[in-house]
Scaffold this motif. Structure first.
Motif, PDB file in Angstrom:
ATOM      1  N   GLY A 282       0.789  -1.226   0.000  1.00 34.75           N
ATOM      2  CA  GLY A 282       0.000   0.000   0.000  1.00 34.75           C
ATOM      3  C   GLY A 282       0.818   1.273   0.000  1.00 34.75           C
ATOM      4  N   SER A 283       2.128   1.147   0.137  1.00 39.93           N
ATOM      5  CA  SER A 283       2.990   2.334   0.142  1.00 39.93           C
ATOM      6  C   SER A 283       3.015   2.983  -1.245  1.00 39.93           C
ATOM      7  CB  SER A 283       4.411   1.951   0.560  1.00 39.93           C
ATOM      8  OG  SER A 283       5.317   3.017   0.337  1.00 39.93           O
ATOM      9  N   SER A 284       3.082   4.315  -1.246  1.00 43.46           N
ATOM     10  CA  SER A 284       3.153   5.041  -2.522  1.00 43.46           C
ATOM     11  C   SER A 284       4.477   4.786  -3.241  1.00 43.46           C
ATOM     12  CB  SER A 284       2.977   6.547  -2.278  1.00 43.46           C
ATOM     13  OG  SER A 284       3.999   7.029  -1.421  1.00 43.46           O
ATOM     14  N   ARG A 285       5.493   4.350  -2.481  1.00 46.86           N
ATOM     15  CA  ARG A 285       6.809   4.065  -3.063  1.00 46.86           C
ATOM     16  C   ARG A 285       7.041   2.558  -3.209  1.00 46.86           C
ATOM     17  NH1 ARG A 285      11.175   5.088  -0.686  1.00 46.86           N
ATOM     18  NH2 ARG A 285      12.346   5.765  -2.517  1.00 46.86           N
ATOM     19  N   TYR A 286       5.956   1.796  -3.240  1.00 47.59           N
ATOM     20  CA  TYR A 286       6.071   0.342  -3.347  1.00 47.59           C
ATOM     21  C   TYR A 286       6.826  -0.039  -4.619  1.00 47.59           C
ATOM     22  CZ  TYR A 286       4.696  -4.590  -3.197  1.00 47.59           C
ATOM     23  OH  TYR A 286       4.704  -5.970  -3.128  1.00 47.59           O
ATOM     24  N   GLY A 287       7.890  -0.808  -4.442  1.00 50.07           N
ATOM     25  CA  GLY A 287       8.667  -1.289  -5.581  1.00 50.07           C
ATOM     26  C   GLY A 287       9.596  -0.280  -6.198  1.00 50.07           C
ATOM     27  N   SER A 288       9.819   0.849  -5.531  1.00 53.00           N
ATOM     28  CA  SER A 288      10.719   1.855  -6.097  1.00 53.00           C
ATOM     29  C   SER A 288      12.149   1.315  -6.136  1.00 53.00           C
ATOM     30  CB  SER A 288      10.678   3.135  -5.261  1.00 53.00           C
ATOM     31  OG  SER A 288      11.268   2.919  -3.981  1.00 53.00           O
ATOM     32  N   PRO A 289      12.952   1.764  -7.104  1.00 51.74           N
ATOM     33  CA  PRO A 289      14.334   1.280  -7.204  1.00 51.74           C
ATOM     34  C   PRO A 289      15.124   1.473  -5.904  1.00 51.74           C
ATOM     35  CG  PRO A 289      13.743   2.495  -9.180  1.00 51.74           C
ATOM     36  CD  PRO A 289      12.620   2.685  -8.212  1.00 51.74           C
ATOM     37  N   GLY A 290      14.860   2.587  -5.205  1.00 44.80           N
ATOM     38  CA  GLY A 290      15.567   2.834  -3.949  1.00 44.80           C
ATOM     39  C   GLY A 290      15.265   1.778  -2.903  1.00 44.80           C
ATOM     40  N   ASN A 291      13.988   1.432  -2.741  1.00 42.61           N
ATOM     41  CA  ASN A 291      13.603   0.403  -1.770  1.00 42.61           C
ATOM     42  C   ASN A 291      14.236  -0.942  -2.113  1.00 42.61           C
ATOM     43  OD1 ASN A 291      12.021   2.152  -0.279  1.00 42.61           O
ATOM     44  ND2 ASN A 291      10.110   1.578  -1.272  1.00 42.61           N
ATOM     45  N   LEU A 292      14.171  -1.291  -3.402  1.00 44.49           N
ATOM     46  CA  LEU A 292      14.726  -2.576  -3.819  1.00 44.49           C
ATOM     47  C   LEU A 292      16.238  -2.613  -3.634  1.00 44.49           C
ATOM     48  CD1 LEU A 292      12.626  -3.229  -7.059  1.00 44.49           C
ATOM     49  CD2 LEU A 292      12.204  -4.042  -4.730  1.00 44.49           C
ATOM     50  N   ALA A 293      16.888  -1.493  -3.885  1.00 43.76           N
ATOM     51  CA  ALA A 293      18.349  -1.444  -3.721  1.00 43.76           C
ATOM     52  C   ALA A 293      18.740  -1.647  -2.262  1.00 43.76           C
ATOM     53  CB  ALA A 293      18.881  -0.108  -4.238  1.00 43.76           C
ATOM     54  N   ILE A 294      17.993  -1.030  -1.352  1.00 42.30           N
ATOM     55  CA  ILE A 294      18.273  -1.196   0.081  1.00 42.30           C
ATOM     56  C   ILE A 294      18.083  -2.653   0.491  1.00 42.30           C
ATOM     57  CG2 ILE A 294      17.457  -0.622   2.404  1.00 42.30           C
ATOM     58  CD1 ILE A 294      16.757   2.179   1.237  1.00 42.30           C
ATOM     59  N   ALA A 295      16.974  -3.259   0.048  1.00 47.79           N
ATOM     60  CA  ALA A 295      16.698  -4.652   0.401  1.00 47.79           C
ATOM     61  C   ALA A 295      17.782  -5.583  -0.127  1.00 47.79           C
ATOM     62  CB  ALA A 295      15.337  -5.062  -0.145  1.00 47.79           C
ATOM     63  N   VAL A 296      18.205  -5.364  -1.367  1.00 50.42           N
ATOM     64  CA  VAL A 296      19.250  -6.206  -1.965  1.00 50.42           C
ATOM     65  C   VAL A 296      20.571  -6.019  -1.229  1.00 50.42           C
ATOM     66  CG1 VAL A 296      20.646  -6.571  -4.035  1.00 50.42           C
ATOM     67  CG2 VAL A 296      18.167  -6.326  -4.231  1.00 50.42           C
ATOM     68  N   THR A 297      20.866  -4.795  -0.817  1.00 54.51           N
ATOM     69  CA  THR A 297      22.095  -4.532  -0.061  1.00 54.51           C
ATOM     70  C   THR A 297      22.107  -5.297   1.251  1.00 54.51           C
ATOM     71  OG1 THR A 297      22.299  -2.316  -1.029  1.00 54.51           O
ATOM     72  CG2 THR A 297      23.500  -2.736   1.023  1.00 54.51           C
ATOM     73  N   VAL A 298      20.975  -5.251   1.969  1.00 52.81           N
ATOM     74  CA  VAL A 298      20.881  -5.977   3.243  1.00 52.81           C
ATOM     75  C   VAL A 298      20.999  -7.477   3.002  1.00 52.81           C
ATOM     76  CG1 VAL A 298      19.364  -6.541   5.186  1.00 52.81           C
ATOM     77  CG2 VAL A 298      19.514  -4.185   4.357  1.00 52.81           C
ATOM     78  N   LEU A 299      20.309  -7.972   1.978  1.00 56.63           N
ATOM     79  CA  LEU A 299      20.378  -9.400   1.658  1.00 56.63           C
ATOM     80  C   LEU A 299      21.817  -9.816   1.356  1.00 56.63           C
ATOM     81  CD1 LEU A 299      19.038 -12.120   0.953  1.00 56.63           C
ATOM     82  CD2 LEU A 299      18.654 -11.234  -1.356  1.00 56.63           C
ATOM     83  N   ALA A 300      22.508  -9.023   0.554  1.00 61.53           N
ATOM     84  CA  ALA A 300      23.897  -9.339   0.208  1.00 61.53           C
ATOM     85  C   ALA A 300      24.790  -9.326   1.445  1.00 61.53           C
ATOM     86  CB  ALA A 300      24.415  -8.342  -0.828  1.00 61.53           C
ATOM     87  N   LEU A 301      24.539  -8.384   2.362  1.00 63.17           N
ATOM     88  CA  LEU A 301      25.340  -8.299   3.575  1.00 63.17           C
ATOM     89  C   LEU A 301      25.113  -9.519   4.464  1.00 63.17           C
ATOM     90  CD1 LEU A 301      27.295  -6.674   5.281  1.00 63.17           C
ATOM     91  CD2 LEU A 301      25.359  -5.345   6.169  1.00 63.17           C
ATOM     92  N   VAL A 302      23.853  -9.942   4.588  1.00 65.94           N
ATOM     93  CA  VAL A 302      23.554 -11.128   5.400  1.00 65.94           C
ATOM     94  C   VAL A 302      24.222 -12.365   4.800  1.00 65.94           C
ATOM     95  CG1 VAL A 302      21.724 -12.676   6.191  1.00 65.94           C
ATOM     96  CG2 VAL A 302      21.383 -10.211   6.305  1.00 65.94           C
ATOM     97  N   VAL A 303      24.121 -12.517   3.490  1.00 63.02           N
ATOM     98  CA  VAL A 303      24.740 -13.657   2.819  1.00 63.02           C
ATOM     99  C   VAL A 303      26.247 -13.657   3.037  1.00 63.02           C
ATOM    100  CG1 VAL A 303      25.258 -14.677   0.564  1.00 63.02           C
ATOM    101  CG2 VAL A 303      22.934 -13.904   1.081  1.00 63.02           C
TER     102      VAL A 303
END
Length: 449
Positions: A159-180
């Motif tokens: 429901g967020s107005s920024r749902y799926g924005s490149p910035g959000n996805l980049a942050i999520a991928v960064t965290v995922l890469a760091l955890v891995v």
């Protein structure tokens, strides 16, 4: 299978225990807070009443988590279980609340919890319905059902107005890469703390980018004393029936979660263990109603934390219960954790939930894929995913059907149990089932220790 870094009865050093418990808190807190917020929003409650529900949910979750982990007599499974408010009750709670208010929700939950309390005495018989093939399906469906939650987080929140924005996805991928990276190349305690490290790194990145909203933190009261029976209680028959149905569904989901946890901790779950766990769920929900919290259940997402980190100590998760209790007494602490942006949680959550899927696949790899077992696995996972990915599938059906079959975990689990009972040749699989009880979930961080 890789050894665990800490087993169920192990007691890590104090600092280690704190960091490991914090990981479970970060994984659970958002879900615990979300339920009272959704209910409060649907009923259009004033802000002070919503805050009271949130504080009660945190307090109740903390106390019952401690009991579930430590055990009190016949109550508590004595394994690393985080308890929290469950979305399985949201539909029933809103329908009851619209007509009877919060008092009706709490009274119906108190009465409905008897279903779970009484059901706990039949768990040894219910346990026999979960041979290895069925358990493998349930574990896999738990992980698959949670993946969409992590995706919504990563995209910025449904429901967020920024749902799926490149910035959000980049942050999520960064965290995922760091955890891995931390799990793969970290050693010992560093590897076990991969979730905390990943979330901390993502949080610092969001701080630097000015993406952290401290509004809730500034508005949160410093201290909030418990307010038992603050909303009062009423016992409408329709509400009791609706909540009882929700509790029946929760018995199925909690049983699956306990089976998944047994695989993750490398400790087989007996019928007696299930009885203690379900009894704690039931008594915990009754206690929650008295302190003005929505009903509780065992959180599946925290199984992912155990799977990823290799930390199965129940004493670690008991400290998570203490943290939740403190968050209920001192809302400002919980509000600080809530400032973590959802894409940060999404990156870590995707890894945690995918580990449950990986564990389910590992368990499925030990199933003897006869024609019968192939049908059980294929049909059950297919039906579970149908509801998970297209919940609107049931929108034209009666509310009762939505209440019972709205969860992919429930649909997948019930499908597997029913097919296992109906298809001929089940007794031929008993040996496979016995061997499979010692299977585990995924490759853990203990491999790096």
């Amino acid at each position: 299978m890789a050894p665990l870094l800490f087993k169920v009865e192990d007691r890590p050093p104090r600092l280690t225990t704190f960091l490991l418990a914090l990981q479970h808190l970060l994984a659970a807190l958002g879900g615990i807070i979300a339920v009272p917020l959704v209910i409060g929003g649907a009923l259009k409650l004033p802000p002070d009443q919503v805050v009271a529900l949130v504080n009660a949910a945190l307090l109740g979750s903390g106390i019952v988590t401690i009991i579930q982990c430590k055990g009190v007599g016949p109550v508590g499974i004595r394994m690393p279980c985080v308890m929290g408010t469950s979305f399985a009750f949201v539909g029933a709670a809103i329908s009851v609340g619209i007509e009877h208010g919060v008092a009706g929700i709490l009274g119906s939950a108190l009465a409905g919890s008897l279903v779970m309390i009484l059901g706990s005495f039949f768990m040894p018989a219910i346990r026999k319905l979960f041979p290895h093939t069925v358990t493998s399906v349930v574990v896999t469906m738990i992980g698959l059902s949670l993946i969409p939650v992590a995706i919504d987080w990563a995209a910025g929140g449904h429901g967020s107005s920024r749902y799926g924005s490149p910035g959000n996805l980049a942050i999520a991928v960064t965290v995922l890469a760091l955890v891995v990276a931390v799990v793969q190349w970290g050693k010992g305690m560093l590897s076990a703390s991969a979730i905390v490290v990943g979330i901390a790194g993502g949080y610092l990145l969001c701080l630097a980018l000015g993406l952290v909203d401290f509004t809730q933190f500034h508005q949160a009261p410093i201290i909030a004393l418990p307010q038992p029976l603050h909303f009062g209680m009423s016992f409408p028959i329709s509400g009791i029936v609706a909540m009882s149905i929700a509790f029946l569904v929760t018995i199925v989901e909690s049983t699956g979660t306990f089976m998944a946890l047994g695989a993750a901790t490398q400790r087989p779950i007996s019928g007696k263990c299930l009885s203690r766990g379900i009894l704690c769920d039931g008594f915990g929900s009754a206690f929650a109603a008295l302190v003005c919290s929505p009903p509780l259940s065992t959180f599946a997402q925290n199984v992912g934390v155990v799977s990823l980190t290799g930390v199965a100590s129940r004493h670690v998760v008991a400290l998570t219960g203490v943290m939740l209790l403190l968050a209920g007494l001192f809302p400002v602490l919980g509000a600080l954790v809530v400032t973590i942006p959802q894409p940060v949680l999404g990156g870590a959550g995707l890894m945690m939930f995918a580990m449950i899927v990986s564990g389910g696949i590992q368990m499925l790899s030990t199933v003897r894929f006869t024609q019968r077992n192939t049908l059980i696995v294929a049909v059950s996972i297919g039906c579970g995913l149908a509801v998970t990915f297209r919940p609107e599938l049931l929108s034209k059906l009666p509310a009762f059907v939505n209440e019972v079959f709205g969860s992919g975990i429930t649909v997948g689990s019930l499908s597997a149990v029913i097919l296992n009972l109906l298809l001929p040749g089940g007794k031929d699989e008993e040996q496979t089932a016995d061997e499979g009880q010692h299977g585990g979930v995924g490759t853990t961080a203990g491999e790096a220790a």
